[in-house]
Design an enzyme around this catalytic site. Structure first.
Site, PDB file in Angstrom:
ATOM      1  N   THR A  16       1.069  -1.443   0.307  1.00  0.00           N
ATOM      2  CA  THR A  16      -0.562  -0.054  -0.493  1.00  0.00           C
ATOM      3  C   THR A  16       0.606   0.834   0.288  1.00  0.00           C
ATOM      4  OG1 THR A  16      -2.114  -1.073   1.288  1.00  0.00           O
ATOM      5  CG2 THR A  16      -1.650   0.928   1.244  1.00  0.00           C
ATOM      6  N   GLY A  19       0.251  -2.716   5.445  1.00  0.00           N
ATOM      7  CA  GLY A  19      -0.048  -4.060   5.949  1.00  0.00           C
ATOM      8  C   GLY A  19      -1.098  -5.168   6.543  1.00  0.00           C
TER       9      GLY A  19
END
Ligand code: ASP
Length: 298
Positions: A157, A209
């Protein structure tokens, strides 16, 4: 003090964000520009164009943006066919009365404001999907379980946090999510409070994550609320990650990385996986620097 803080892959877009701040632009414009640049980067397979596909071989993007001055926020989930998920998220915030729009509704909003539709799946990502998933005869749920065993394989991300010359904060998060995820699965990135939170009074935080964990623990909000109670960014980052260690993870590492920024420009980043780093630029620095994250482990 002008400041941009990003996940390490944000190094690619950080100069674009920095230029906007230096020209007197807003933190909101800066974080959007940083994320857009990463969404354009064909070498980044975790964000925007050339992102990892879901189990059906379709790229579905999640993104969110938040304005620290007003706590207005916009987000999109499972967006197909438009690379700049962050700009669609901003459109949700500025052009609709809503905060989160998903799927065909998000694509329709993008079309309505004239964004260019395209196929986001590159040949390389199609080949990756075909090699890993293509021949599987298992049912959908069995496939998703088999191919998304560990978030360290094929997730990622980009996060951006910024402070502009008026002292306003903003945050942006964009991702193609976990490779081979179930169609329609949302991670933490489009969930305000989970993967992204920003409040001029206390600071900003954003995660990368294992999204399901950040959703269950409201990880970005936890970090900002720790700062509200007086924690430094480093302490807040550690508090937010340690809070995950109570969650059952079937023996897997509770993979989480967080970047945190205070209203005065103090910043920190933490990770549960040694080796992760983050990028930042502030004040009179002429280029970005990449620093180690604080490691917080169970
Ligand atoms: N947080 C993202 C998600 O769960 C993936 C990542 O950052 O690795 O979709």
């Amino acid at each position: 003090m002008l400041t941009v803080v990003a996940s390490e892959n944000g190094s690619f877009g950080l100069p674009a964000a920095w230029r906007i701040l230096q020209d007197g632009g807003s933190a909101l414009d800066a974080v959007e520009a940083g994320a857009r640049a990463v969404e354009d980067n064909p070498a980044d397979h975790t964000v925007g164009y050339a992102g990892h596909p879901n189990i059906d071989g379709i790229v579905e993007l999640d993104a969110s943006i938040m304005d620290g001055a007003t706590r207005r926020a916009g987000a999109v989930g499972s967006l197909q066919g438009y690379r700049h998920a962050i700009t669609v998220a901003r459109a949700v915030m500025e052009r609709t009365p809503h905060v989160l729009i998903t799927g065909s509704g998000a694509a329709r909003l993008a079309a309505e404001f004239g964004a260019t539709q395209e196929n986001l799946l590159t040949e390389g990502e199609h080949a990756y999907w075909a090699a890993e998933v293509g021949g599987s005869k298992a049912g959908l749920l069995a496939q998703v379980r088999q191919f998304t065993r560990d978030p360290r394989d094929g997730a990622g991300t980009v996060d951006f946090l910024a402070i502009d010359r008026n002292g306003n904060l903003a945050s942006a998060v964009s991702t193609s999510g976990w490779a081979f995820k179930h169609p329609g699965r949302l991670g933490d990135s489009p969930i305000i409070g989970a993967g992204n939170y920003c409040d001029n009074r206390y600071g900003a935080a954003a995660c990368t994550g294992w999204g399901e964990l950040a959703i269950r623990a409201s990880t970005a909000h936890t970090a900002v609320m720790a700062m509200a109670r007086g924690a430094s960014p480093a302490e807040a980052a550690a508090i937010a990650l340690r809070d995950l260690f109570e969650l059952p993870t079937d023996g897997l590492l509770p993979l989480m990385h967080i970047v945190v920024l205070s209203p005065s420009g103090e910043h920190a980043a933490a990770t549960t996986m040694a080796g992760a780093r983050y990028a930042w630029q502030a004040g009179s620095m002429t280029e970005l620097t990449v620093s180690d994250r604080l490691v917080v482990q169970p």
